[in-house]
Design a protein around this motif. Structure first.
Motif, PDB file in Angstrom:
ATOM      1  N   ILE A 432       0.894  -1.307  -0.043  1.00 32.47           N
ATOM      2  CA  ILE A 432      -0.062  -0.053  -0.006  1.00 32.47           C
ATOM      3  C   ILE A 432       0.732   1.306  -0.059  1.00 32.47           C
ATOM      4  O   ILE A 432       0.665   2.125  -0.772  1.00 32.47           O
ATOM      5  N   GLY A 433       1.771   1.345   1.060  1.00 33.89           N
ATOM      6  CA  GLY A 433       2.602   2.686   0.963  1.00 33.89           C
ATOM      7  C   GLY A 433       3.312   2.703  -0.077  1.00 33.89           C
ATOM      8  O   GLY A 433       3.457   3.706  -0.781  1.00 33.89           O
ATOM      9  N   PHE A 434       4.040   1.640  -0.784  1.00 36.79           N
ATOM     10  CA  PHE A 434       4.873   1.704  -1.831  1.00 36.79           C
ATOM     11  C   PHE A 434       4.176   2.074  -3.125  1.00 36.79           C
ATOM     12  O   PHE A 434       4.650   3.015  -3.788  1.00 36.79           O
ATOM     13  N   ILE A 435       3.038   1.619  -3.075  1.00 39.85           N
ATOM     14  CA  ILE A 435       2.076   2.062  -4.552  1.00 39.85           C
ATOM     15  C   ILE A 435       1.752   3.642  -4.151  1.00 39.85           C
ATOM     16  O   ILE A 435       1.614   4.333  -5.245  1.00 39.85           O
ATOM     17  N   LYS A 436       1.089   4.081  -3.291  1.00 38.79           N
ATOM     18  CA  LYS A 436       0.519   5.203  -2.750  1.00 38.79           C
ATOM     19  C   LYS A 436       1.710   6.270  -2.911  1.00 38.79           C
ATOM     20  O   LYS A 436       1.535   7.390  -3.462  1.00 38.79           O
ATOM     21  N   PHE A 437       2.726   6.033  -2.479  1.00 41.07           N
ATOM     22  CA  PHE A 437       4.068   7.130  -2.185  1.00 41.07           C
ATOM     23  C   PHE A 437       5.163   7.053  -3.127  1.00 41.07           C
ATOM     24  O   PHE A 437       6.016   8.067  -3.140  1.00 41.07           O
ATOM     25  N   VAL A 438       5.096   5.818  -3.893  1.00 39.68           N
ATOM     26  CA  VAL A 438       6.414   5.782  -4.573  1.00 39.68           C
ATOM     27  C   VAL A 438       5.888   5.469  -6.114  1.00 39.68           C
ATOM     28  O   VAL A 438       6.220   6.555  -7.092  1.00 39.68           O
ATOM     29  N   LEU A 439       5.211   4.243  -6.418  1.00 38.11           N
ATOM     30  CA  LEU A 439       4.729   4.060  -7.733  1.00 38.11           C
ATOM     31  C   LEU A 439       3.850   5.375  -8.508  1.00 38.11           C
ATOM     32  O   LEU A 439       4.148   5.646  -9.592  1.00 38.11           O
ATOM     33  N   ILE A 440       2.693   5.306  -7.892  1.00 36.05           N
ATOM     34  CA  ILE A 440       1.860   6.403  -8.463  1.00 36.05           C
ATOM     35  C   ILE A 440       2.355   7.786  -8.651  1.00 36.05           C
ATOM     36  O   ILE A 440       2.039   8.182  -9.838  1.00 36.05           O
ATOM     37  N   PRO A 441       2.913   8.441  -7.586  1.00 42.13           N
ATOM     38  CA  PRO A 441       3.735   9.607  -7.922  1.00 42.13           C
ATOM     39  C   PRO A 441       4.618   9.659  -9.344  1.00 42.13           C
ATOM     40  O   PRO A 441       4.756  10.463  -9.916  1.00 42.13           O
ATOM     41  N   THR A 442       5.383   8.447  -9.205  1.00 37.29           N
ATOM     42  CA  THR A 442       6.351   8.456 -10.235  1.00 37.29           C
ATOM     43  C   THR A 442       5.776   8.296 -11.595  1.00 37.29           C
ATOM     44  O   THR A 442       5.952   8.937 -12.363  1.00 37.29           O
ATOM     45  N   PHE A 443       4.930   7.422 -11.842  1.00 36.78           N
ATOM     46  CA  PHE A 443       4.186   7.231 -13.096  1.00 36.78           C
ATOM     47  C   PHE A 443       3.278   8.257 -13.326  1.00 36.78           C
ATOM     48  O   PHE A 443       2.969   8.532 -14.643  1.00 36.78           O
ATOM     49  N   GLU A 444       2.567   9.056 -12.443  1.00 39.01           N
ATOM     50  CA  GLU A 444       1.782  10.247 -12.912  1.00 39.01           C
ATOM     51  C   GLU A 444       2.686  11.512 -13.284  1.00 39.01           C
ATOM     52  O   GLU A 444       2.534  12.166 -14.198  1.00 39.01           O
ATOM     53  N   THR A 445       3.966  11.327 -12.892  1.00 36.78           N
ATOM     54  CA  THR A 445       5.089  12.493 -13.190  1.00 36.78           C
ATOM     55  C   THR A 445       5.255  12.280 -14.767  1.00 36.78           C
ATOM     56  O   THR A 445       5.327  13.079 -15.570  1.00 36.78           O
ATOM     57  N   LEU A 446       5.557  11.018 -15.086  1.00 35.07           N
ATOM     58  CA  LEU A 446       5.733  10.505 -16.415  1.00 35.07           C
ATOM     59  C   LEU A 446       4.474  10.775 -17.359  1.00 35.07           C
ATOM     60  O   LEU A 446       4.768  10.972 -18.612  1.00 35.07           O
ATOM     61  N   MET A 447       3.416  10.603 -16.792  1.00 42.73           N
ATOM     62  CA  MET A 447       2.105  10.717 -17.409  1.00 42.73           C
ATOM     63  C   MET A 447       1.803  12.435 -17.977  1.00 42.73           C
ATOM     64  O   MET A 447       1.267  12.586 -18.941  1.00 42.73           O
ATOM     65  N   THR A 448       2.411  13.144 -17.251  1.00 39.28           N
ATOM     66  CA  THR A 448       2.579  14.570 -17.683  1.00 39.28           C
ATOM     67  C   THR A 448       3.188  14.817 -19.003  1.00 39.28           C
ATOM     68  O   THR A 448       2.654  15.836 -19.746  1.00 39.28           O
ATOM     69  N   LEU A 449       3.951  14.269 -19.388  1.00 41.50           N
ATOM     70  CA  LEU A 449       4.683  14.118 -20.768  1.00 41.50           C
ATOM     71  C   LEU A 449       4.111  13.114 -21.574  1.00 41.50           C
ATOM     72  O   LEU A 449       4.084  13.438 -22.609  1.00 41.50           O
ATOM     73  N   PHE A 450       3.641  12.010 -21.327  1.00 44.22           N
ATOM     74  CA  PHE A 450       3.002  11.020 -22.142  1.00 44.22           C
ATOM     75  C   PHE A 450       1.613  10.686 -21.406  1.00 44.22           C
ATOM     76  O   PHE A 450       1.685   9.527 -20.554  1.00 44.22           O
ATOM     77  N   PRO A 451       0.667  11.383 -21.862  1.00 39.86           N
ATOM     78  CA  PRO A 451      -0.726  11.183 -21.228  1.00 39.86           C
ATOM     79  C   PRO A 451      -1.318   9.928 -21.605  1.00 39.86           C
ATOM     80  O   PRO A 451      -2.076   9.093 -20.900  1.00 39.86           O
ATOM     81  N   GLN A 452      -0.719   9.389 -22.743  1.00 35.42           N
ATOM     82  CA  GLN A 452      -1.299   7.846 -23.113  1.00 35.42           C
ATOM     83  C   GLN A 452      -1.031   6.678 -22.138  1.00 35.42           C
ATOM     84  O   GLN A 452      -1.558   5.651 -22.319  1.00 35.42           O
ATOM     85  N   ILE A 453       0.121   6.978 -21.247  1.00 39.35           N
ATOM     86  CA  ILE A 453       0.347   5.811 -20.265  1.00 39.35           C
ATOM     87  C   ILE A 453      -0.745   5.655 -19.124  1.00 39.35           C
ATOM     88  O   ILE A 453      -0.549   4.704 -18.504  1.00 39.35           O
ATOM     89  N   GLU A 454      -1.634   6.614 -19.051  1.00 41.18           N
ATOM     90  CA  GLU A 454      -2.670   6.696 -17.906  1.00 41.18           C
ATOM     91  C   GLU A 454      -3.674   5.534 -17.886  1.00 41.18           C
ATOM     92  O   GLU A 454      -3.562   4.565 -17.015  1.00 41.18           O
ATOM     93  N   GLU A 455      -4.259   5.102 -19.148  1.00 40.32           N
ATOM     94  CA  GLU A 455      -4.993   3.749 -19.181  1.00 40.32           C
ATOM     95  C   GLU A 455      -4.216   2.564 -18.921  1.00 40.32           C
ATOM     96  O   GLU A 455      -4.672   1.506 -18.240  1.00 40.32           O
ATOM     97  N   ALA A 456      -3.187   2.526 -19.572  1.00 38.71           N
ATOM     98  CA  ALA A 456      -2.475   1.329 -19.598  1.00 38.71           C
ATOM     99  C   ALA A 456      -1.353   0.929 -18.438  1.00 38.71           C
ATOM    100  O   ALA A 456      -1.258  -0.138 -18.121  1.00 38.71           O
ATOM    101  N   MET A 457      -1.061   2.141 -17.579  1.00 37.88           N
ATOM    102  CA  MET A 457      -0.202   2.202 -16.529  1.00 37.88           C
ATOM    103  C   MET A 457      -0.651   2.651 -15.145  1.00 37.88           C
ATOM    104  O   MET A 457      -0.672   2.003 -14.004  1.00 37.88           O
ATOM    105  N   VAL A 458      -0.974   3.849 -15.335  1.00 33.96           N
ATOM    106  CA  VAL A 458      -1.275   4.469 -14.088  1.00 33.96           C
ATOM    107  C   VAL A 458      -2.549   4.235 -13.368  1.00 33.96           C
ATOM    108  O   VAL A 458      -2.685   3.887 -12.252  1.00 33.96           O
TER     109      VAL A 458
END
Length: 495
Positions: A432-458
């Motif tokens: 839970i903590g790893f997903i909430k505080f590490v994974l999601i913020p990291t992938f959401e940061t990448l999503m700001t440059l590549f919005p197409q990853i939201e459905e497939a990854m975020v």
């Protein structure tokens, strides 16, 4: 002309149908296909320049070259003149396939000769250096560090590495984060990695010898240890996610082939020879790696060193034909990416990338380096992006490795991280903590440059977080119920 018996020469022998009697034909394995065709024509009484096709008893076309299979007098080949006969598409396909097979065999043989020559050169250079050094005094150092032996000599060679033809379904699945990495044996994973390098154009761009590419991949696989988590399957998992990212984010159009080879090679090499104990243990236990690298990312520095030790061997150097300046850039890029996988640098790398997003420039080298570092970080920790049935076993593998380390730390009187202690951790609390505080913020940061990853990854990460939170609630309720049951006096229990 010398006799065959005196020279040890054995000619190739085939049998042709001529009238009602098979006719024996002999030629050297060094003959050109055109010479063999002329020989076949004259044998059956045709003009030397006649276009012909060679067929067996089942009407299958036989490639006319020195590698053609031999036959017996009871099953002679037929020479079929093509004048006045139209070749079918299938005939042409068969002919091309046969010629490609012969060419592939020749390339592999030539590649092996080149590798052996380079090995001899390398051995001679080493011997020369040793002779030059002579009997110079060996000054002993109190804190001398002995090098760990790396498996630079392969336990098996390319002929024992089967070649798999990937189906179109597999090729398409390889490009997606949903790819199931648990269904594949090591040889199949090696074939998939080999395909990725060909598909992205890296083999062609950097003039890689296909034979050496196979040898390099074999050496990589053999230098991953059989840890529960940090093993060759994890290497393949991270590299396949990187390959998928390249397609999902259309990076082939945005990055150079040099950038792509850095991303792919960095992913493949990022955990080489991982011992199964993290940096905290290395530093606290004052291991050889920690001493060697002054407590600065000891594991990641070791992975880099092993990667380039392997590449320093001529039989595994996929960059042997690359310009020295380009290789220097590739080497620096791979080192940057592998060092970026140290989780101690996670916040620093994320904070460096964020300010660049609003004005990101794909022509700015500093921006590209920052992006590549974020990409390998995302791929390295991407298991929860995958479907539950693929991601879940990875959590068990990681916890097994964590618990083995924490048990050892307890026995050696070293500090134990709470998230690695088997007495304090469950799967939901670990994730839970790893997903909430590490994974999601990291992938959401990448999503700001590549919005197409939201459905497939975020979105899969958000779903995974919700699933683990539900599991935690169920576990908490069951623990509460167990405590209440344990507190019921024995006399109250139903008789």
């Amino acid at each position: 002309m010398g006799s065959a018996s005196s020279s040890g020469y054995v000619p190739k022998v085939i049998y042709l149908q001529k009238g009602s009697v098979p006719h024996k034909v002999m030629f050297s394995k060094h003959c050109r296909p055109s010479d063999i065709k002329e020989l076949l024509c004259t044998t059956v009484g045709l003009s030397r320049n006649t276009l012909i096709m060679l067929m067996d008893q089942n009407n299958a076309i036989i490639s006319i070259d020195p590698t053609m299979p031999t036959n017996a007098p009871s099953s002679p080949y037929r020479v079929v003149p093509l004048s006045g006969r139209q070749l079918t598409v299938n005939d042409l396909k068969t002919e091309i396939a046969c010629r490609l097979a012969a060419l592939e065999m020749r390339v592999e043989l030539e590649g092996l000769k080149m590798v052996e020559i380079e090995k001899c050169k390398n051995d001679l250079k080493t011997l020369k250096d040793e002779l030059t050094l002579g009997n110079r005094s060996n000054t002993s150092c109190k804190h001398a560090i002995l090098e760990e032996p790396i498996k630079l000599t392969l336990q098996r060679d390319v002929p024992k590495y089967p070649k798999y033809t990937l189906s179109q379904e597999t090729i398409e699945a390889l490009k997606k984060p949903t790819f199931d990495v648990w269904h594949w044996e090591y040889n199949e994973m090696l074939s998939c990695l080999e395909y990725m390098y060909h598909d992205l154009g890296l083999v062609h761009e950097f003039n890689m010898n296909p034979f050496i590419l196979k040898r390099w991949l074999l050496s990589i696989q053999e230098n991953y240890r059989n840890n529960p988590f940090h093993n060759f399957r994890h290497c393949f998992c991270v590299t396949q996610m990187m390959y998928g990212m390249i397609y999902l984010c259309d990076l082939q159009e945005k990055l150079s082939l040099t950038d792509l080879v850095i991303l792919m090679t960095g992913a493949i090499c990022h955990d080489l020879d991982h011992p199964g104990y993290n940096n905290a243990y290395q530093i606290n236990a004052r291991t050889e790696l920690a001493v060697r690298y002054n407590d600065i990312s000891p594991l990641e520095n070791h992975h880099c060193a092993v990667a380039f030790q392997i590449l320093s061997q001529p039989e595994c150097n996929i960059f042997a034909n690359v310009d020295p300046e380009i290789f220097k850039r590739i080497r620096q890029g791979i080192i940057k990416l592998i060092l970026a996988t140290d989780m101690a640098r996670h916040g620093e790398i994320l904070d460096t990338f964020k300010p660049k997003v609003a004005t990101f420039d794909f022509l700015n080298e500093e921006h590209i380096i920052s992006l590549k570092m974020l990409l390998i970080k995302c791929c390295d920790i991407s298991n929860e992006v995958r479907p539950t049935e693929v991601a879940d076993p990875w959590v068990d593998c990681l916890l097994e490795e964590y618990f083995t380390q924490s048990d050892r730390e307890k026995s050696e009187g070293l500090p134990v991280a709470p998230f690695m202690d088997r007495d304090k951790v469950t799967k939901p609390t670990a994730q839970i903590g790893f997903i909430k505080f590490v994974l999601i913020p990291t992938f959401e940061t990448l999503m700001t440059l590549f919005p197409q990853i939201e459905e497939a990854m975020v979105q899969p990460l958000r779903d995974s977080r919700d699933r683990y939170e539900e599991l935690k609630q169920i576990n908490d309720a069951m623990n509460e119920l167990r405590k209440k049951t344990e507190n019921i006096p024995l006399g109250w229990q139903k008789k």
